[in-house]
Design a protein around this motif. Structure first.
Motif, PDB file in Angstrom:
ATOM      1  N   MET A  13       4.786  -6.500   6.676  1.00  0.00           N
ATOM      2  CA  MET A  13       4.710  -7.151   5.374  1.00  0.00           C
ATOM      3  C   MET A  13       3.342  -6.896   4.757  1.00  0.00           C
ATOM      4  N   PRO A  14       3.286  -6.678   3.446  1.00  0.00           N
ATOM      5  CA  PRO A  14       1.995  -6.445   2.788  1.00  0.00           C
ATOM      6  C   PRO A  14       1.137  -7.704   2.772  1.00  0.00           C
ATOM      7  N   LYS A  15      -0.149  -7.511   2.686  1.00  0.00           N
ATOM      8  CA  LYS A  15      -1.080  -8.628   2.678  1.00  0.00           C
ATOM      9  C   LYS A  15      -1.887  -8.634   1.389  1.00  0.00           C
ATOM     10  N   ALA A  16      -2.304  -9.821   0.998  1.00  0.00           N
ATOM     11  CA  ALA A  16      -3.229  -9.956  -0.126  1.00  0.00           C
ATOM     12  C   ALA A  16      -4.638  -9.747   0.408  1.00  0.00           C
ATOM     13  N   ILE A  17      -5.307  -8.741  -0.107  1.00  0.00           N
ATOM     14  CA  ILE A  17      -6.626  -8.356   0.401  1.00  0.00           C
ATOM     15  C   ILE A  17      -7.717  -8.853  -0.541  1.00  0.00           C
ATOM     16  N   GLU A  18      -8.549  -9.752  -0.052  1.00  0.00           N
ATOM     17  CA  GLU A  18      -9.672 -10.260  -0.833  1.00  0.00           C
ATOM     18  C   GLU A  18     -10.950  -9.540  -0.406  1.00  0.00           C
ATOM     19  N   ASP A  19     -11.652  -9.005  -1.375  1.00  0.00           N
ATOM     20  CA  ASP A  19     -12.905  -8.291  -1.138  1.00  0.00           C
ATOM     21  C   ASP A  19     -14.035  -9.079  -1.805  1.00  0.00           C
ATOM     22  N   GLU A  29      -2.934  -2.881   1.785  1.00  0.00           N
ATOM     23  CA  GLU A  29      -4.161  -2.204   2.206  1.00  0.00           C
ATOM     24  C   GLU A  29      -4.612  -1.165   1.191  1.00  0.00           C
ATOM     25  N   ASP A  30      -3.661  -0.484   0.555  1.00  0.00           N
ATOM     26  CA  ASP A  30      -4.007   0.541  -0.429  1.00  0.00           C
ATOM     27  C   ASP A  30      -3.880   0.027  -1.864  1.00  0.00           C
ATOM     28  N   ASN A  31      -3.624  -1.271  -2.017  1.00  0.00           N
ATOM     29  CA  ASN A  31      -3.472  -1.882  -3.335  1.00  0.00           C
ATOM     30  C   ASN A  31      -2.402  -1.181  -4.162  1.00  0.00           C
ATOM     31  N   ASN A  32      -1.356  -0.723  -3.495  1.00  0.00           N
ATOM     32  CA  ASN A  32      -0.330   0.042  -4.206  1.00  0.00           C
ATOM     33  C   ASN A  32       1.072  -0.315  -3.703  1.00  0.00           C
ATOM     34  N   TYR A  33       1.240  -1.574  -3.285  1.00  0.00           N
ATOM     35  CA  TYR A  33       2.525  -1.961  -2.703  1.00  0.00           C
ATOM     36  C   TYR A  33       3.639  -1.963  -3.734  1.00  0.00           C
ATOM     37  N   TYR A  34       3.314  -2.276  -4.976  1.00  0.00           N
ATOM     38  CA  TYR A  34       4.343  -2.239  -6.016  1.00  0.00           C
ATOM     39  C   TYR A  34       4.953  -0.841  -6.130  1.00  0.00           C
ATOM     40  N   ALA A  35       4.124   0.187  -5.989  1.00  0.00           N
ATOM     41  CA  ALA A  35       4.628   1.562  -6.068  1.00  0.00           C
ATOM     42  C   ALA A  35       5.623   1.836  -4.937  1.00  0.00           C
ATOM     43  N   PHE A  36       5.353   1.275  -3.762  1.00  0.00           N
ATOM     44  CA  PHE A  36       6.271   1.431  -2.638  1.00  0.00           C
ATOM     45  C   PHE A  36       7.627   0.798  -2.954  1.00  0.00           C
ATOM     46  N   LEU A  37       7.613  -0.393  -3.569  1.00  0.00           N
ATOM     47  CA  LEU A  37       8.860  -1.062  -3.916  1.00  0.00           C
ATOM     48  C   LEU A  37       9.626  -0.293  -4.989  1.00  0.00           C
ATOM     49  N   ILE A  38       8.899   0.263  -5.949  1.00  0.00           N
ATOM     50  CA  ILE A  38       9.549   1.048  -6.999  1.00  0.00           C
ATOM     51  C   ILE A  38      10.181   2.305  -6.411  1.00  0.00           C
ATOM     52  N   ASP A  39       9.474   2.965  -5.508  1.00  0.00           N
ATOM     53  CA  ASP A  39      10.037   4.149  -4.845  1.00  0.00           C
ATOM     54  C   ASP A  39      11.266   3.783  -4.023  1.00  0.00           C
ATOM     55  N   SER A  40      11.223   2.628  -3.369  1.00  0.00           N
ATOM     56  CA  SER A  40      12.378   2.184  -2.588  1.00  0.00           C
ATOM     57  C   SER A  40      13.587   1.948  -3.479  1.00  0.00           C
TER      58      SER A  40
END
Length: 416
Positions: A13-19, A29-40
């Motif tokens: 599962m993706p995580k919310a990454i606070e810097d 981790e790559d701040n691009n999880y939405y792109a993964f869902l769109i590709d899926s």
């Protein structure tokens, strides 16, 4: 000999990454999880059909007001307040990406504002600001392509709904899930590994068809090993002529002599077609379960049976269950969000979605209705039936003419 091993890790599962150095929160981790869902969504046939079907059912025939007709003035004003296309986009992203964003536009900034328009805003372009001490997200940061973001890029900050006096705010449609304060995972997250599996099976079979390396033919050049450039040229020429879905599958080998020729050991999979069929069916089944699709027939996927009519009861029951357990919950959530926004303007009318059924009737229904109607018809007197037959112009066309009309027409013809 060197070997490279591929680590087949499970889905995480993706995580919310606070810097500490950033005011906004990354998604994954790559701040691009939405792109993964769109590709899926784009790459998996079953996932695409499920999301699209559910989104269409949520929208139905559009939003309406209780006690008002669809073409009434009040409903037309409502659909200007939030446009049809915007509402469809909001629904699609809520299902596909787990949450959606609405741009709330006021008539002015400052106090005594009125909401004049609600528009869709692409959620994948937003990242939340870190929560304050009270656990509130006050702003969202916008960037058109987060995967291409540079350090020098200046991010646009948009205030969250009801946290400012600005003319434009962002309302996030996000269901509650414990420990997920910034982002809400999709409700079909348990099926995402099977979405990837379906994609991999399709890619593998396509690649197997086009460029299989099965070792059914071996070409040995036993007159010495040429230099790299010559080998590349020979290999390229042979593959262009003999490989591919319509060519022979070959392995090109270069040997010092016939005694040192290449040997090939084929690691075959027994009953490969049945194996891939099982994986494909299992992936499709798990994806449908993840989306809570009560019957594949709702997506137009035909299962075993004697025909569409024989599955009429299944479709009806599945549709009703699907509406009450899945679609209705989405609709209620969206209506609550819209009502919360409209409350700023005063009293809110009772809103609802006009539900559209995936099937209105089947051949069985038509036959039943026809039989019922025939039974309900009053008996016709034989003499009356004969009179009706006499006025029939054509038994094939089924048209009848009033005798008085014929008489009047003949009189008119005589007078001409």
């Amino acid at each position: 000999m060197n070997f490279d091993f591929l680590n087949l890790s499970g889905y995480e599962m993706p995580k919310a990454i606070e810097d500490r150095r950033k005011e906004w929160v990354a998604y994954g981790e790559d701040n691009n999880y939405y792109a993964f869902l769109i590709d899926s969504y784009l790459q998996s046939a079953t996932n695409n059909a499920a999301i699209k079907s559910i989104s269409d059912n949520i929208y139905g025939e559009g939003i309406c007001i209780e006690g008002k007709e669809k073409d009434s003035k009040e409903v037309k004003e409502l659909r200007q307040f939030i446009g049809t296309r915007c509402l469809r986009k909001i629904i699609l992203e809520r299902k596909m990406l787990g949450q959606a964003a609405m741009q709330v536009i006021y008539n002015k900034a400052g106090n005594d504002r009125k909401v004049v328009k609600v528009k869709h805003f692409p959620i994948h372009t937003l990242r939340p600001e870190k929560m304050d001490s009270e656990g509130t997200i006050n702003n969202y940061y916008y960037h058109p392509r987060w995967s291409e973001k540079k350090r020098s890029d200046v991010l646009k900050k948009i205030p969250a709904f009801n946290t400012s006096k600005e003319k434009i705010e962002i309302y996030i449609v996000k269901p509650y899930l414990s420990s997920y304060e910034y982002f809400s995972p999709v409700d079909y997250s348990g099926a995402l590994p099977y979405v990837e599996l379906e994609n991999e099976i399709a890619d593998y079979l396509l690649n197997e068809t086009k460029n299989s390396f099965s070792g059914t033919k071996v070409i040995n050049f036993n007159n010495g090993i040429p230099d790299n450039e010559a080998r590349d040229m020979i290999t390229r020429d042979v593959k262009q002529k003999l490989t591919g879905s319509r060519g022979q599958k070959v392995i090109v080998a270069f040997n010092e002599n016939a005694e040192s020729k290449t040997t090939v050991e084929d690691i075959s999979l027994n009953d490969a077609p049945a194996h891939y069929e099982y994986l494909a069916n299992e992936a499709m089944h798990k994806i449908l379960v993840g989306h809570r699709i009560t019957s594949p027939m709702l997506l137009g996927i035909k299962e075993s049976g004697n025909g569409l009519a024989s599955n009429a009861d299944e479709i009806k029951n599945a549709s009703q269950l699907f509406q009450s357990t899945v679609i209705g919950n989405y609709q209620d959530e969206l209506l609550d969000c819209l009502s919360e926004i409209m409350e700023l303007n005063g009293e809110v009318p009772e809103l609802y979605f006009i539900t559209s059924q995936p099937i209105e009737f089947t051949s069985e229904d038509q036959e039943a209705d026809y039989t019922d109607n025939k039974e309900k018809e009053a008996p016709v007197d034989k003499e009356e039936a004969k009179k009706e037959d006499d006025t029939n112009l054509s038994a094939q066309t089924g048209l009848s003419v009033d005798p008085k009309f014929i008489k009047d027409a003949l009189e008119l013809y005589k007078n001409v």
